[in-house]
Design an enzyme around this catalytic site. Sequence first.
Site, PDB file in Angstrom:
ATOM      1  CG  HIS A  75      -1.994  -0.971   1.222  1.00 58.19           C
ATOM      2  ND1 HIS A  75      -3.062  -0.921   2.064  1.00 58.19           N
ATOM      3  CD2 HIS A  75      -2.207  -2.050   0.422  1.00 58.19           C
ATOM      4  CE1 HIS A  75      -3.884  -1.923   1.803  1.00 58.19           C
ATOM      5  NE2 HIS A  75      -3.379  -2.629   0.817  1.00 58.19           N
ATOM      6  CE1 TYR A 203      -5.160   3.667   9.234  1.00 61.55           C
ATOM      7  CE2 TYR A 203      -5.841   3.571  11.533  1.00 61.55           C
ATOM      8  CZ  TYR A 203      -5.003   3.169  10.508  1.00 61.55           C
ATOM      9  OH  TYR A 203      -3.999   2.264  10.770  1.00 61.55           O
ATOM     10  N   PRO A 295      -3.964  -0.144  19.152  1.00 62.30           N
ATOM     11  CG  PRO A 295      -5.920  -1.281  18.553  1.00 62.30           C
ATOM     12  CD  PRO A 295      -5.226  -0.650  19.720  1.00 62.30           C
ATOM     13  CE  LYS A 299       4.412   3.088  13.829  1.00 59.86           C
ATOM     14  NZ  LYS A 299       4.157   2.574  12.503  1.00 59.86           N
ATOM     15  CE1 TYR A 387      -1.156   3.715  10.086  1.00 52.81           C
ATOM     16  CE2 TYR A 387      -0.154   2.974   8.038  1.00 52.81           C
ATOM     17  CZ  TYR A 387      -1.143   2.864   9.003  1.00 52.81           C
ATOM     18  OH  TYR A 387      -2.097   1.888   8.895  1.00 52.81           O
TER      19      TYR A 387
HETATM   20  C1  PHB Z   1      -5.631  -4.555  10.723  1.00 50.76           C
HETATM   21  O1  PHB Z   1      -5.638  -4.711   9.512  1.00 50.76           O
HETATM   22  O2  PHB Z   1      -5.938  -5.471  11.505  1.00 50.76           O
HETATM   23  C2  PHB Z   1      -5.248  -3.232  11.289  1.00 50.76           C
HETATM   24  C3  PHB Z   1      -4.887  -2.213  10.426  1.00 50.76           C
HETATM   25  C4  PHB Z   1      -4.531  -0.974  10.939  1.00 50.76           C
HETATM   26  C5  PHB Z   1      -4.555  -0.768  12.309  1.00 50.76           C
HETATM   27  C6  PHB Z   1      -4.889  -1.791  13.174  1.00 50.76           C
HETATM   28  C7  PHB Z   1      -5.251  -3.030  12.663  1.00 50.76           C
HETATM   29  O3  PHB Z   1      -4.216   0.464  12.791  1.00 50.76           O
END
Ligand code: PHB
Length: 399
Positions: A75, A203, A295, A299, A387
């Site tokens: 990505h 997000y 989460p 990280k 990130y």
């Molecule tokens: C996930 O794909 O499980 C995932 C992706 C981004 C995050 C947390 C979990 O910030």
Amino acid sequence: MKEMRTQVGIVGAGPAGLMLGHLLHLAGIDSIIIENRAQEYVIERVRAGVLEQGTVDLLIKSGVGARLEREGLLHDGIYFNVFGNRRRIDMASLTGRRITVYGQNEVVKDLIAARNTTGRPLRFEVSEVSVHDLESEQPKIRFAENDDRYEIRCDFIAGCDGFHGICRDSIPSKHLHIYERNYPFGWLGILANATPSSPELVYSLHERGFALFSMRSSNVTRLYLQCEPNEDISLWSDDRIWSELLTRLQSDDGWKPNVGPIMQKGVTGMRSFVSEPMRFGRMFLAGDAAHIVPPTGAKGLNLAMADIWRLSRAFAGYYESGCQDLLDHYSENCLRRVWRAQQFSWWMTSLLHRPATGNPFDSRRQRAELEYVTSSRAAMTSMSENYVGLPIEECASGG
Ligand code: PHB
Ligand code: APR
């Protein structure tokens, strides 16, 4: 009591313990890995799935990245959906680095397969694990398996047994500093049999709270929504989950996730936690045993991999030349990266979640910050740099 002997005794076969065993094997160092859960449980446990470039590079360079290279989803950017307004942040053009979406359980599968080809011990479903004589020249791990009791005499112990493990708790509390923060929300996560409707993560912040769109493959979507920390999952029918996800994720440009059968669902709490130092005598802690991040910044696994890279180098230095420098600096070298990730994960979490009883000032301030983070090139670069993650080596200055 049956006696065994190894150079590094590893407690826990999560990504941290397995990767350490793998890197030690490559350096010609012997280890025994013990795990109290069953192999199927460890492999099937659904966890996060975003790998930083540094983690991907480490897996590939150490020879366990073949499937990751084939199946991992590269990505270049992510989307922020700010109250319906979906904006893309092109992290690759801002930082030159990308992320890869590949489930943590796939990493674990690959590492178990690699371990099995070495013939070195990896024992699942052991019980009554304890660690002893940590300050001596020969620390020991004791455990039971079937009706037998074992003692492993080690040069060193690696505590890779996660947040609920026994290694950290075996350190006398006067030697530890604990830094902790709990959040007044959790995440309800689902895995759905649905084609991802966006090639990149979304997000989202909505009046009703945070939601996240992610994926695992071309036909599996992974989604999360902000809930109470102790949310009762039985109150969430599949219809209720989809209705809430669609409300929070769909954007003014008409984008929304595809709906499909839910294969798995669960609630996780959110916590920031650091235990310092990450060493006591001849026992070294790594990964979730020493630190937890919420989460939101993706990280957790990446931090565990950075610890392990450093620990494997420190052991290699010791066995090659007797040099203890890297072992002595292990904790402080890891903690620099850990605290950077703590700050970033806390910030992403505060930026994207709605407290249940919000102050109207804070909610307008939050919106202003989101507008800034998704429009200023400087702010987007700073967010992206964190990130995608710093190269693992770069954080190792001084060791
Ligand atoms: C996930 O794909 O499980 C995932 C992706 C981004 C995050 C947390 C979990 O910030
Ligand atoms: N004895 C042996 N093994 C144990 C014990 C014990 N007493 N207690 C726990 N374990 C095992 C757990 O069953 C688990 O398989 O240790 C392992 C720890 O693995 P993880 O919890 O996955 O932690 P870690 O390897 O540090 O990986 C960090 O996991 O939680 C995520 O977000 C986190 O992605 C990050 C990653």
